[in-house]
Design a protein around this motif. Sequence first.
Motif, mmCIF file in Angstrom:
data_model
loop_
_atom_site.group_PDB
_atom_site.id
_atom_site.type_symbol
_atom_site.label_atom_id
_atom_site.label_comp_id
_atom_site.label_asym_id
_atom_site.label_seq_id
_atom_site.Cartn_x
_atom_site.Cartn_y
_atom_site.Cartn_z
ATOM 1 N N MET A 174 0.832 -1.215 0.000
ATOM 2 C CA MET A 174 0.000 0.000 0.000
ATOM 3 C C MET A 174 0.855 1.249 0.000
ATOM 4 O O MET A 174 0.501 2.269 -0.556
ATOM 5 C CB MET A 174 -0.856 -0.039 1.270
ATOM 6 N N ARG A 175 2.017 1.143 0.644
ATOM 7 C CA ARG A 175 2.845 2.337 0.790
ATOM 8 C C ARG A 175 3.350 2.821 -0.560
ATOM 9 O O ARG A 175 3.378 4.008 -0.833
ATOM 10 C CB ARG A 175 4.041 2.014 1.689
ATOM 11 N N GLY A 176 3.736 1.877 -1.402
ATOM 12 C CA GLY A 176 4.247 2.273 -2.717
ATOM 13 C C GLY A 176 3.187 3.011 -3.514
ATOM 14 O O GLY A 176 3.466 3.994 -4.200
ATOM 15 N N ILE A 177 1.960 2.535 -3.407
ATOM 16 C CA ILE A 177 0.872 3.177 -4.147
ATOM 17 C C ILE A 177 0.661 4.596 -3.640
ATOM 18 O O ILE A 177 0.490 5.540 -4.418
ATOM 19 C CB ILE A 177 -0.421 2.352 -4.000
ATOM 20 N N ARG A 217 2.807 6.559 -2.218
ATOM 21 C CA ARG A 217 3.900 7.443 -2.641
ATOM 22 C C ARG A 217 3.752 7.808 -4.121
ATOM 23 O O ARG A 217 4.022 8.925 -4.531
ATOM 24 C CB ARG A 217 5.237 6.761 -2.396
ATOM 25 N N GLY A 218 3.310 6.823 -4.917
ATOM 26 C CA GLY A 218 3.073 7.131 -6.326
ATOM 27 C C GLY A 218 2.002 8.198 -6.486
ATOM 28 O O GLY A 218 2.122 9.106 -7.313
ATOM 29 N N LEU A 219 0.935 8.089 -5.689
ATOM 30 C CA LEU A 219 -0.117 9.098 -5.755
ATOM 31 C C LEU A 219 0.438 10.474 -5.393
ATOM 32 O O LEU A 219 0.054 11.487 -5.981
ATOM 33 C CB LEU A 219 -1.249 8.742 -4.800
ATOM 34 N N VAL A 228 3.439 11.552 -5.973
ATOM 35 C CA VAL A 228 4.215 12.071 -7.111
ATOM 36 C C VAL A 228 3.299 12.664 -8.164
ATOM 37 O O VAL A 228 3.539 13.761 -8.673
ATOM 38 C CB VAL A 228 5.074 10.944 -7.719
ATOM 39 N N THR A 229 2.227 11.958 -8.499
ATOM 40 C CA THR A 229 1.345 12.493 -9.544
ATOM 41 C C THR A 229 0.663 13.759 -9.064
ATOM 42 O O THR A 229 0.451 14.680 -9.846
ATOM 43 C CB THR A 229 0.262 11.494 -9.957
ATOM 44 N N PHE A 230 0.330 13.821 -7.777
ATOM 45 C CA PHE A 230 -0.347 15.028 -7.316
ATOM 46 C C PHE A 230 0.578 16.226 -7.394
ATOM 47 O O PHE A 230 0.180 17.322 -7.784
ATOM 48 C CB PHE A 230 -0.839 14.824 -5.879
ATOM 49 N N ASN A 257 2.902 16.668 -9.478
ATOM 50 C CA ASN A 257 3.111 17.070 -10.859
ATOM 51 C C ASN A 257 1.960 17.875 -11.405
ATOM 52 O O ASN A 257 2.104 18.543 -12.418
ATOM 53 C CB ASN A 257 3.314 15.836 -11.742
ATOM 54 N N MET A 258 0.834 17.870 -10.718
ATOM 55 C CA MET A 258 -0.291 18.657 -11.207
ATOM 56 C C MET A 258 0.018 20.134 -11.118
ATOM 57 O O MET A 258 -0.516 20.937 -11.865
ATOM 58 C CB MET A 258 -1.528 18.381 -10.355
ATOM 59 N N ARG A 280 2.909 21.573 -11.524
ATOM 60 C CA ARG A 280 4.100 22.041 -12.237
ATOM 61 C C ARG A 280 3.721 22.688 -13.553
ATOM 62 O O ARG A 280 2.617 22.541 -14.054
ATOM 63 C CB ARG A 280 5.011 20.865 -12.535
#
Lengths: 336, 366, 151
Positions: free
Chosen positions: C1-4, C6-8, C10-12, C14-15, C17
């Motif tokens: 769950m933790r990896g997911i 952290r991925g979320l 990163v995408t947030f 990038n919104m 930028r």
Amino acid sequence: MIDLIQSQLTFTNLILLFIIAAVLLMTLLGFVSYAIYFERKFIGWIQLRIGPNRTGPLGLFQSFADILKLLIKEDVIPTKADKTLFIIAPVIAFAPAFIVLATIPYAENLPFADLNVGLLYYIAISGLTTLGMLMGGWASNNKYALLGGMRSAAQMISYEVPLVISVIGVILMTGSLKLSAIVEGQAGYIWNWNIFPQAVAFIIFLIAAVSELNRTPFDLPEAESELVAGYHVEYSGFRFAFFMLAEYTYVFAFSALTTILFLGGWHAPLPALEFVPGILWFLLKFSFMVFFLYWIRATLPRLRVDQLMGLGWKVLLPIALVNVFITAIVLEIIRN
Amino acid sequence: MLRTEELLLNVGPQHPSTHGVFRIVLKIDGEIIKEATPVIGYLHRGTEKLAENLNYTQIIPYTDRMDYVSAMTNNYALVNSVEKMMQLEIPERAEFLRLIVMELQRIASHLVWFGTYLLDIGAMSPFLYAFRDRETIINLFNELCGARLTYFYMRVGGVKWDAPEGWIEKVKNFLPEMRRNLDEYHELVSGNEIFLARVKGIGKYDAQTAINFGLSGANLRSTGVKWDLRKDQPYSIYDRFEFDVATHPDGDCWSRYVVRMEEIKQSIRILEQAVEQFPAEGEIMGKVPRVIRPAEGEVYAGIESPRGEIGVHIVSKGKAEPYRLKFRRPSFTNLQILEKLLVGENITNMVTILGGIDIVLGEVDG
Amino acid sequence: MRGIVRGLGVTFKNMTRKKITYAYPDVPINMPDRFRGIQHFDPDKCIVCNQCSRICPTECITLTGKPNPDPEKKGKVIDTYDINFEICILCDLCTEVCPTEAIVMTNNFELATYSRDDLFKNLEWLNNNNTNVRSEQNSAMPKPKKEASAE
């Protein structure tokens, strides 16, 4: 509206109710077109690009342009396809989505058809869509569509079970299946919302809902990169629009349901913010849920079929059952 | 009783995730593959036959278009063979430019692989993030040699253009940014449980099978065999830089992913050293006769492209055109293992395995 | 769950930028000077040596010359000069071998048409295509001597 529903069914009342239903459906269609638009915009921003911005100011007419394109396309039915099933399948996939919306209460004075068994009705009707997808997959006379249809049937049936069981915890706490009663049970402020005592159920419900919606990470039935659109590969034009409409209507329905079950419906989170009308809170929480679905879609890869089934039966179901037991035990202890 | 039979599924030439016009005919039972037959040749353009009528400089643009994702290494493969046959001396600055360009190309090619692999697996965003970095590299190449994809930069005896003003500075500024973005990719993807579940344990083969099939590049290094032509048969000036060869002991798709991401890091390391040691001035073209006419004989020279070992075998009869020019294309050789790996797998895993081998159809068909 | 999760994250992030897309075709793209675009041909400089059509890897250049109309001057003058852009690969070998820099490349690249016939360009069109001509041609002509600094 409550008095309108509770009064006698005269002709004028029928017309009024009909108009209110039509307004809801128009709102829904507006929501669907702008949900598609916002999805493309949000996912675009996450991917460091602007979404649609050329048709109309800020690209706002993009959905209408797409729908228009779908409407004027040629209606292609494959030669060896089963004609009757091919034509009925989108309708069966799409009609339950609308039927389900009747029971969702949006605010205190907008309960619509607030059935006593609202939650059960909701979940029962939403299972009918699977039939439409299976029919679409079979009737297309295409191996890819068949694979997609079978996958989707297996997936949706397996995830109905944890979906329902995770909600039992909420029902136990509220004591009723009526959706407005569930929202009333969360009256008070943010610490009364069901998400805190039922956090595990919330997560399970979320995962099962994403799977029911056939969205990433569970979008195997329409896996673009393997099955080239799965069960609706042979559909074009307005029949395809029906499937898309069904999917986005379910996004609407499931986000609304999550708001009602776990996030407190139309209640304000803090006493200081009481002045904002209930319907606005509903819309805010609802939009947050929809955004969350888009966010997940942009980030996560797709699960494989056997992993998906393994997740549903071996992980979500036991945890949901344990949650029900623990809720029951805690409620017994509190009552004594 | 229910009669079940095998389904013949044609993953046709037009498909979103076969990386080009590639066809696999699958016999499936439910969702398990019983037999897989790859069919190639949809992109065959007759490069080797055309080369019999062109002189060596004219063949170089054709090599660009073979493996269009990493054109610089293709150019270099051809030019290297001709130079080896003619025993030419390449000036220092030209060698440095060639090395910098090839390592940047390696990063760009691995970024394309990363983006498209994750797109096949279902995640949409890493594709665009990878292409953001690739865009920087391609703009650097655009300033250097005037094209974005088919560079035609190397010539027999050197390179065509010298680095313009400030180009080395731009490369230097790009490297820390690439390091940061690489960390971002790891954060987004490498820990993702769904990705790990999709990729670990899939498409496993051991080192002996890999060597028997003639695999090269990351496909071989992912089984633990430490074989990199840049270190074992050094060409150009690679022996002056220190870098590690990335390997991983399991032979599955996860290890190929790890190896390729590590290769990007090592390429950044080589580039940092090369940009430091870049000579301030020098010639970019050695002493080459006007008409390139190698002596009679044959030569084979292989280099390490992002996909594996690309080699050029030239048979020359002393004329300005080669008598026979054969490209040993890594994607073609690496693809041979697909038939063996797919038996008994899920259809979903077919896409994962095919993506993990990293083929480019222009190279497979030639 | 933790990896997911952290991925979320990163995408947030990038919104927020800056977007990296170009607004083409509203905003034209400026290619760097060395960009190999469509050729520009100057008939006055051409001496009809045929080097360009011989070196072309795809044989897309066809040219004919006629004797110089001026009876005193020797040599040929260019009569017709066609480039078939269906097969031109913009490799700039023709520019490299031209001894008089009669054929040079520009930075234009927009050549899309609705019919293939329009892609067969003649001398007049190539002569009129004279915007954005490259300043650095790198042809085989000797380069002007650099300033006496690195002696």
